[in-house]
Design a protein around this motif. Sequence first.
Motif, PDB file in Angstrom:
ATOM      1  N   SER A 157       0.842  -1.190   0.000  1.00 37.19           N
ATOM      2  CA  SER A 157       0.000   0.000   0.000  1.00 37.19           C
ATOM      3  C   SER A 157       0.878   1.241   0.000  1.00 37.19           C
ATOM      4  N   SER A 158       0.566   2.176  -0.900  1.00 37.87           N
ATOM      5  CA  SER A 158       1.321   3.427  -0.959  1.00 37.87           C
ATOM      6  C   SER A 158       0.445   4.611  -0.553  1.00 37.87           C
ATOM      7  N   ALA A 159      -0.608   4.322   0.227  1.00 37.48           N
ATOM      8  CA  ALA A 159      -1.494   5.395   0.677  1.00 37.48           C
ATOM      9  C   ALA A 159      -0.806   6.314   1.673  1.00 37.48           C
ATOM     10  N   ALA A 160       0.228   5.798   2.340  1.00 49.21           N
ATOM     11  CA  ALA A 160       0.988   6.568   3.319  1.00 49.21           C
ATOM     12  C   ALA A 160       2.463   6.243   3.119  1.00 49.21           C
ATOM     13  N   PRO A 161       3.378   7.057   3.673  1.00 52.02           N
ATOM     14  CA  PRO A 161       4.807   6.752   3.529  1.00 52.02           C
ATOM     15  C   PRO A 161       5.120   5.324   3.960  1.00 52.02           C
ATOM     16  N   VAL A 162       5.934   4.645   3.162  1.00 50.46           N
ATOM     17  CA  VAL A 162       6.231   3.230   3.385  1.00 50.46           C
ATOM     18  C   VAL A 162       7.477   3.107   4.256  1.00 50.46           C
ATOM     19  N   ALA A 163       7.304   2.556   5.440  1.00 49.11           N
ATOM     20  CA  ALA A 163       8.410   2.428   6.388  1.00 49.11           C
ATOM     21  C   ALA A 163       9.153   1.119   6.160  1.00 49.11           C
ATOM     22  N   PRO A 164      10.422   1.040   6.566  1.00 51.18           N
ATOM     23  CA  PRO A 164      11.160  -0.229   6.466  1.00 51.18           C
ATOM     24  C   PRO A 164      10.419  -1.338   7.205  1.00 51.18           C
ATOM     25  N   GLY A 165      10.368  -2.504   6.603  1.00 51.33           N
ATOM     26  CA  GLY A 165       9.697  -3.637   7.226  1.00 51.33           C
ATOM     27  C   GLY A 165       8.228  -3.759   6.891  1.00 51.33           C
ATOM     28  N   ALA A 166       7.666  -2.778   6.176  1.00 51.89           N
ATOM     29  CA  ALA A 166       6.258  -2.873   5.784  1.00 51.89           C
ATOM     30  C   ALA A 166       6.072  -4.064   4.843  1.00 51.89           C
ATOM     31  N   GLY A 167       4.919  -4.711   4.943  1.00 54.42           N
ATOM     32  CA  GLY A 167       4.651  -5.895   4.155  1.00 54.42           C
ATOM     33  C   GLY A 167       4.822  -5.668   2.668  1.00 54.42           C
ATOM     34  N   GLY A 168       5.528  -6.586   2.003  1.00 55.95           N
ATOM     35  CA  GLY A 168       5.716  -6.511   0.562  1.00 55.95           C
ATOM     36  C   GLY A 168       6.851  -5.608   0.128  1.00 55.95           C
ATOM     37  N   THR A 169       7.572  -5.018   1.066  1.00 48.05           N
ATOM     38  CA  THR A 169       8.621  -4.070   0.695  1.00 48.05           C
ATOM     39  C   THR A 169      10.010  -4.630   0.981  1.00 48.05           C
ATOM     40  N   VAL A 170      10.980  -4.074   0.281  1.00 45.33           N
ATOM     41  CA  VAL A 170      12.380  -4.418   0.512  1.00 45.33           C
ATOM     42  C   VAL A 170      13.197  -3.195   0.101  1.00 45.33           C
ATOM     43  N   PHE A 171      14.214  -2.873   0.895  1.00 47.52           N
ATOM     44  CA  PHE A 171      14.973  -1.652   0.666  1.00 47.52           C
ATOM     45  C   PHE A 171      16.466  -1.913   0.792  1.00 47.52           C
ATOM     46  N   GLY A 172      17.240  -0.951   0.272  1.00 48.68           N
ATOM     47  CA  GLY A 172      18.680  -0.972   0.460  1.00 48.68           C
ATOM     48  C   GLY A 172      19.343  -2.247  -0.019  1.00 48.68           C
ATOM     49  N   ALA A 173      20.323  -2.718   0.754  1.00 52.21           N
ATOM     50  CA  ALA A 173      21.111  -3.882   0.364  1.00 52.21           C
ATOM     51  C   ALA A 173      20.244  -5.119   0.171  1.00 52.21           C
ATOM     52  N   ASP A 174      19.185  -5.261   0.969  1.00 51.21           N
ATOM     53  CA  ASP A 174      18.296  -6.419   0.812  1.00 51.21           C
ATOM     54  C   ASP A 174      17.629  -6.417  -0.560  1.00 51.21           C
ATOM     55  N   LYS A 175      17.269  -5.228  -1.025  1.00 51.87           N
ATOM     56  CA  LYS A 175      16.645  -5.113  -2.356  1.00 51.87           C
ATOM     57  C   LYS A 175      17.651  -5.438  -3.447  1.00 51.87           C
ATOM     58  N   TYR A 176      18.873  -4.931  -3.307  1.00 53.32           N
ATOM     59  CA  TYR A 176      19.885  -5.192  -4.321  1.00 53.32           C
ATOM     60  C   TYR A 176      20.230  -6.683  -4.365  1.00 53.32           C
ATOM     61  N   ASP A 177      20.261  -7.335  -3.206  1.00 51.26           N
ATOM     62  CA  ASP A 177      20.499  -8.785  -3.175  1.00 51.26           C
ATOM     63  C   ASP A 177      19.393  -9.525  -3.922  1.00 51.26           C
ATOM     64  N   LEU A 178      18.154  -9.099  -3.705  1.00 49.79           N
ATOM     65  CA  LEU A 178      17.021  -9.734  -4.378  1.00 49.79           C
ATOM     66  C   LEU A 178      17.113  -9.528  -5.887  1.00 49.79           C
ATOM     67  N   LEU A 179      17.475  -8.332  -6.314  1.00 47.76           N
ATOM     68  CA  LEU A 179      17.617  -8.070  -7.741  1.00 47.76           C
ATOM     69  C   LEU A 179      18.731  -8.916  -8.348  1.00 47.76           C
ATOM     70  N   ALA A 180      19.826  -9.066  -7.624  1.00 48.60           N
ATOM     71  CA  ALA A 180      20.949  -9.849  -8.138  1.00 48.60           C
ATOM     72  C   ALA A 180      20.613 -11.329  -8.259  1.00 48.60           C
ATOM     73  N   ARG A 181      19.526 -11.759  -7.605  1.00 47.96           N
ATOM     74  CA  ARG A 181      19.094 -13.161  -7.691  1.00 47.96           C
ATOM     75  C   ARG A 181      17.908 -13.330  -8.639  1.00 47.96           C
ATOM     76  N   SER A 182      17.578 -12.261  -9.378  1.00 45.89           N
ATOM     77  CA  SER A 182      16.412 -12.282 -10.267  1.00 45.89           C
ATOM     78  C   SER A 182      16.828 -12.174 -11.726  1.00 45.89           C
ATOM     79  N   ARG A 183      16.019 -12.767 -12.599  1.00 44.67           N
ATOM     80  CA  ARG A 183      16.286 -12.723 -14.039  1.00 44.67           C
ATOM     81  C   ARG A 183      15.582 -11.545 -14.723  1.00 44.67           C
ATOM     82  N   ILE A 184      14.320 -11.353 -14.403  1.00 44.71           N
ATOM     83  CA  ILE A 184      13.505 -10.339 -15.066  1.00 44.71           C
ATOM     84  C   ILE A 184      12.822  -9.484 -14.015  1.00 44.71           C
ATOM     85  N   LEU A 185      12.851  -8.164 -14.225  1.00 44.38           N
ATOM     86  CA  LEU A 185      12.038  -7.254 -13.426  1.00 44.38           C
ATOM     87  C   LEU A 185      10.889  -6.772 -14.308  1.00 44.38           C
ATOM     88  N   LEU A 186       9.674  -6.953 -13.850  1.00 42.60           N
ATOM     89  CA  LEU A 186       8.495  -6.503 -14.577  1.00 42.60           C
ATOM     90  C   LEU A 186       8.132  -5.101 -14.113  1.00 42.60           C
TER      91      LEU A 186
END
Length: 258
Positions: free
Chosen positions: A192-221
């Motif tokens: 949900s983007s109805a309010a500012p998205v804080a770290p740890g909010a459901g469905g979100t990933v930020f910073g190094a954790d996000k980059y790690d996830l991208l590095a393990r992915s083939r396609i970003l839609l």
Amino acid sequence: MTARPVGGGGPPVRVFVSPSGNAFMADIAGWLVEAADLVGRPATLIADGRIPTDLSEPEQAINLVVAPHEFWWLGDADDRTIQRNAALSVPVCTAQPGTRWFEMTSLLARPSQVVLDINLDGTAALRADGHDAHHLRLGAVPSMDRRALNRVEGSRPVDLLFLGGRTRHRAERLAELAPTLWRYAADLRLFSSAAPVAPGAGGTVFGADKYDLLARSRILLNLPRDATDGSRAYVEWARMVEAMANGVCVVSEPSTGT
């Protein structure tokens, strides 16, 4: 890419971002600090709620304010203080034209002499609103690239990744793709983007954790928030940069501002 150039100099750079805003804005603020450091400028990230006049000699530094609609709106400064500080700052605007956040951005940035926007559509809309607006074209910085740390797996286990705020358009498109996606390892992260998205909010990933996830992915839609009108098929370029920095293939609906 990682070597610091000889020399540099010039006024220091201070990058301000709201401590209670969207955590993705903190990622962007960190990129700006890293980029300034790479070209030899002393740079500081300020994410503790302080504003330019809280610091010594604000006129001696380049004060970049990331996502001014969050920084000023979520802070506790009064209107007069905001106007004074905005005049000492260069807003780095991130809001999509046509939204209430964009309207707030344009209003709060009115005292600033120069305004930056990370999207071409946003830049054009700010110019139409009377601002001296310039496009800040985001690029990759070394901290984004996590490919070397993820090569130990030998492959990319995530076939398709989606990251984005939940909208009707996105939900409809993902539902249409379900007969194809079910057979693949798809990681769909909506929030949900109805309010500012804080770290740890459901469905979100930020910073190094996000980059790690991208590095393990083939396609970003990439699916625009609202593509029912071509003028609103706004591309979230920052997400494209992160993906490409990690060798991810980006597949996107047609988007403006590219």
